[in-house]
Write a protein that holds these residues in place. Structure first.
Motif, short mmCIF file in Angstrom:
data_model
loop_
_atom_site.label_atom_id
_atom_site.label_comp_id
_atom_site.label_asym_id
_atom_site.label_seq_id
_atom_site.Cartn_x
_atom_site.Cartn_y
_atom_site.Cartn_z
N LEU A 21 51.54 105.39 83.87
CA LEU A 21 50.23 105.68 84.39
C LEU A 21 50.43 106.68 85.53
CD1 LEU A 21 48.29 102.56 83.76
CD2 LEU A 21 47.95 104.77 82.37
N SER A 22 51.70 106.60 85.83
CA SER A 22 51.90 107.46 87.34
C SER A 22 52.04 108.97 87.18
CB SER A 22 53.35 106.79 87.78
OG SER A 22 53.08 105.64 88.19
N PRO A 23 51.59 109.41 88.17
CA PRO A 23 51.83 111.09 88.05
C PRO A 23 53.32 111.30 88.65
CG PRO A 23 51.12 110.38 90.29
CD PRO A 23 51.31 109.32 89.49
N ASN A 24 53.76 112.68 88.40
CA ASN A 24 54.83 113.01 89.03
C ASN A 24 54.85 112.54 90.36
OD1 ASN A 24 56.01 114.00 86.45
ND2 ASN A 24 55.30 116.06 86.71
N CYS A 25 56.01 112.00 90.86
CA CYS A 25 56.15 111.78 92.17
C CYS A 25 56.52 112.77 93.23
CB CYS A 25 57.12 110.50 92.30
SG CYS A 25 59.05 110.92 92.50
N GLY A 26 57.27 113.81 92.58
CA GLY A 26 57.60 114.95 93.27
C GLY A 26 58.86 114.93 94.29
N MET A 27 59.32 113.56 94.54
CA MET A 27 60.38 113.36 95.31
C MET A 27 61.63 112.82 94.82
SD MET A 27 58.20 110.35 97.05
CE MET A 27 57.87 108.82 95.98
N CYS A 28 61.61 112.46 93.61
CA CYS A 28 62.83 112.00 92.88
C CYS A 28 63.72 113.15 92.50
CB CYS A 28 62.34 110.99 91.97
SG CYS A 28 61.99 111.90 90.32
N SER A 29 64.80 112.71 92.14
CA SER A 29 65.76 114.12 91.86
C SER A 29 65.38 114.84 90.47
CB SER A 29 66.93 113.43 91.58
OG SER A 29 67.27 112.35 90.66
N HIS A 30 64.61 113.94 89.60
CA HIS A 30 64.26 114.60 88.44
C HIS A 30 63.09 115.61 88.71
CE1 HIS A 30 65.93 111.03 85.89
NE2 HIS A 30 66.93 111.77 86.66
N CYS A 31 62.34 115.15 89.47
CA CYS A 31 61.09 115.87 89.83
C CYS A 31 61.61 117.13 90.63
CB CYS A 31 59.87 115.14 90.78
SG CYS A 31 58.81 113.95 90.29
N LYS A 32 62.53 117.04 91.59
CA LYS A 32 62.92 118.09 92.44
C LYS A 32 63.52 119.08 91.63
CE LYS A 32 63.36 115.77 96.66
NZ LYS A 32 64.41 114.75 97.64
N ASP A 33 64.07 118.80 90.37
CA ASP A 33 64.61 119.67 89.31
C ASP A 33 63.49 120.33 88.61
OD1 ASP A 33 66.90 120.61 87.49
OD2 ASP A 33 65.96 119.27 86.00
N MET A 34 62.32 120.18 88.60
CA MET A 34 61.31 120.56 87.72
C MET A 34 60.94 121.79 88.73
SD MET A 34 58.95 117.31 87.03
CE MET A 34 59.68 116.02 86.13
N PRO A 35 60.71 123.09 87.74
CA PRO A 35 60.29 124.09 88.50
C PRO A 35 58.85 124.09 89.28
CG PRO A 35 60.74 124.71 85.86
CD PRO A 35 60.89 122.97 86.40
N GLN A 36 58.09 123.26 89.04
CA GLN A 36 56.72 123.24 89.68
C GLN A 36 57.30 122.75 91.24
OE1 GLN A 36 57.48 121.40 86.86
NE2 GLN A 36 55.88 119.74 86.71
N PHE A 37 58.38 121.93 91.22
CA PHE A 37 58.73 121.69 92.36
C PHE A 37 60.05 122.27 93.09
CE2 PHE A 37 56.77 117.64 90.70
CZ PHE A 37 55.94 117.43 91.55
N GLY A 38 59.97 123.42 92.58
CA GLY A 38 61.17 124.52 93.01
C GLY A 38 62.42 124.04 92.62
N TYR A 41 65.71 123.28 86.97
CA TYR A 41 65.56 122.93 85.73
C TYR A 41 66.90 122.50 84.78
CZ TYR A 41 62.61 121.23 81.73
OH TYR A 41 61.84 120.63 80.62
N SER A 42 67.86 122.13 85.55
CA SER A 42 68.97 121.65 84.74
C SER A 42 69.34 120.33 84.55
CB SER A 42 70.05 122.03 85.82
OG SER A 42 70.18 121.65 87.04
N ILE A 43 68.28 119.27 85.27
CA ILE A 43 68.35 117.96 84.67
C ILE A 43 67.51 117.77 83.70
CG2 ILE A 43 68.15 115.56 85.45
CD1 ILE A 43 68.87 116.61 88.43
N ARG A 44 66.37 118.39 83.74
CA ARG A 44 65.26 118.09 82.45
C ARG A 44 65.11 116.61 82.31
NH1 ARG A 44 67.87 123.18 80.63
NH2 ARG A 44 69.03 122.44 79.04
N GLN A 45 64.66 115.96 83.11
CA GLN A 45 64.39 114.38 82.98
C GLN A 45 63.07 114.16 83.31
OE1 GLN A 45 66.17 112.42 81.10
NE2 GLN A 45 67.60 113.97 80.60
N ARG A 46 62.37 113.26 82.92
CA ARG A 46 61.24 112.76 83.25
C ARG A 46 61.24 112.31 84.49
NH1 ARG A 46 56.42 110.86 79.95
NH2 ARG A 46 55.40 109.34 80.78
N CYS A 47 60.31 112.31 85.41
CA CYS A 47 59.95 111.80 86.79
C CYS A 47 60.55 110.16 86.73
CB CYS A 47 58.68 111.92 87.10
SG CYS A 47 58.37 110.76 88.78
#
Ligand SMILES: [Zn+2]
Ligand SMILES: [Zn+2]
Length: 273
Positions: A21-38, A41-47
């Motif tokens: 039920l949570s949104p992408n937190c945007g601060m964990c290492s997985h989020c930071k790996d996502m293109p939308q957080f800049g 995309y090398s880790i490619r894991q869920r937030c």
DNA sequence: GCCAACGTTGGC
DNA sequence: GCCAACGTTGGC
């Protein structure tokens, strides 16, 4: 052909747990790996916050990730990681609560010696400044034994934390120069500790007396939720200070309970003088 | 085809 | 033992 597909195991998210039920937190290492957080995309894991606890293949690790994020959020004054994440996305910065007491921390603020002689009555709580070699600048807590006569230069004091004998059954009583006596300072202003920076002067209660110290380092660590008491419920981090005695070159790591700011003393109004 | 993100692994 | 990196795949 990977062994993953051979085992054919890809558990489905439950859709109802906290993670789901949570949104992408945007601060964990997985989020930071996502293109939308800049990220690249090398880790490619869920937030880490969104990881489904039911589908997790390593529940321990998932719970630990959640706990770490929650603790990080609390250290920034947010109740939950998801709230912190939401605030960050909304462009609001959660920061540790900062209070702004009207306190200035000046160098050498140990004043008031001999200033309030006329106010000393029997039992008045005072501090006594030592003037013997090696103890210059240390103050001990004491009470006035009896009010000094008007022309007195000394007063009899009973120390709170110094004793006549080793056994510590009888408090030490002695004559002290009135120029080495001051009233006990008022309680420290709430929140002053958040203003303390390296280089400031404080007083440290150590070995039964107050010592002037210089602050070398200020560090903050988050308080684990289980150790947050009702009394300090608004506080999400605690300060650790590294200080050095101005008299001895001795360094101490201390919490905030044992320090206080120096005291600036105003002259008595005419009525008392 | 596209996307999210899973499971595995090699390098530390 | 951990985790960054990646090839790969299930769901759409
Ligand atoms: Zn995240
Ligand atoms: Zn779930």
């Amino acid at each position: 052909m990977s062994s993953a597909s051979a085992q054919g195991t890809k558990r489905k998210n439950c859709g109802t747990c906290e993670g789901c039920l949570s949104p992408n937190c945007g601060m964990c290492s997985h989020c930071k790996d996502m293109p939308q957080f800049g990220g690249s995309y090398s880790i490619r894991q869920r937030c880490k916050l969104r990881k489904c606890i039911m589908a997790s293949s390593r529940v321990e690790a998932t719970l630990k990730d959640r706990k770490e994020l929650a603790s990080l959020a609390r250290a920034h004054g947010a109740k939950k990681a998801s709230l912190w994440a939401a605030a960050l996305r909304a462009g609001n910065e959660y920061t540790t609560a900062v209070r702004t007491p009207s306190v200035r921390l000046d160098e050498g603020l140990s004043e008031g010696w001999g200033a309030h002689t006329s106010m000393l009555l029997e039992d008045t709580p005072v501090e006594v400044r030592m003037d013997e070699e090696g103890l210059e600048g240390v103050f001990y807590l004491a009470n006035i034994v009896s009010a000094p006569p008007e022309d007195a230069t000394q007063v009899r004091v009973r120390y709170r934390d110094l004793w006549e004998t080793e056994e510590g059954t009888e408090r030490l009583v002695e004559e002290a120069d009135l120029t080495n006596i001051r009233l006990q300072p008022p309680p420290s202003p709430e929140g002053y500790i958040d203003l303390v920076r390296p280089g400031d002067s404080l007083e440290l209660f150590y070995d039964e007396g107050w010592w002037e110290v210089l602050v070398l380092e200020v560090s903050r660590k988050p308080i684990e939720p289980e150790s947050i008491t009702q009394a300090g419920a608004d506080r999400r981090d605690e300060l650790q200070l590294r200080v050095i005695s101005k008299i001895y070159d001795k360094e101490h790591d201390v919490g905030t309970a044992d320090v206080r700011p120096g005291v600036r003393v105003s002259p008595l109004p005419p009525f008392f003088a």
